[in-house]
Enzyme design. Sequence first.
Site: not given
Length: 304
Positions: A46, A127, A130, A191-192, A244
């Site tokens: 990132g 992203n 934040c 997902i994050n 995952g």
Amino acid sequence: MAGLETEYCGIKFRNPIVTASGTFGFGYEYDEYAPLTEYGGIAVKGLTRTPRPGNKPPRIAETPSGILNSVGLQNPGVEAFAEYLMPEMAEKFDTNVIANMSGNTIEEYAEMAEILSGTDVAIIEMNISCPNVKHGGMAFGTNAAVVEELTKTVKEKCSKPLVVKLSPNVTSVSEIAKAAEAGGADGVSLINTLLGMSIDINTRRPILANNTGGLSGPAVRPIAVRMVHEVYQAVNIPIIGMGGVMNGADVIEFMIAGAKLVALGTALFVKPDIIFDVKREITKYMDRFGIKDVNEIVGTLEPY
């Protein structure tokens, strides 16, 4: 022969497997275990507007089915990436590069998108987990109106496909996805990590110096699959699924739920060359069911 080629936002990918930002650095270390041409694409660390040293340690903690991390976006900054790292990566690695960016204000995001648009990156991933420093520190990605405004403003400065990375720490991920689409996003990724915490019972102190961190790994996969399916039903833009993924079966599960690309993250810490196993397992599955084109799997969930 199973065909693994796919397309995302008009970009051709050798296969639907990419890496998740924050787990792959800039690819150099992993290239020693498996050539990066084995992946459809890689998402880099990132990036922020200026260099960041990250959070103080300890910043990684193992959990029963995953890890907590509070690395804190340690990176050299977007300008160093654009001027030095990306040109070198473009020369060394023959794969699609997804540049992930994080900002504190809408203006920062727009500036970074403009800088990255002038590089050889294939896709820009934004992203939105934040803190919005101009609005009390609440994450950008928790408010649909803010997500739409942010996406629209950034898209105006972005000449590359713009993918919005969604946070799972919201009431309705579908609502946020629709806001990103309304703002002009070319795709979404999810997902994050989920916000989590772990405590040392002997010292009664948090294990992470930052107190909390992002949970990733197998523990979050059912949540991620559910959210990917919800978003697939809600929007018309393509999805990068993650959360995952540990093997080929997990990749297929995400694709059935609606993901066009699927990212490996925590699995890379367990087995750095796992890409070979994952591709072999997907091909074996396709041969078993007579599937010639991997794209035929996407969005094929059969409801009860």
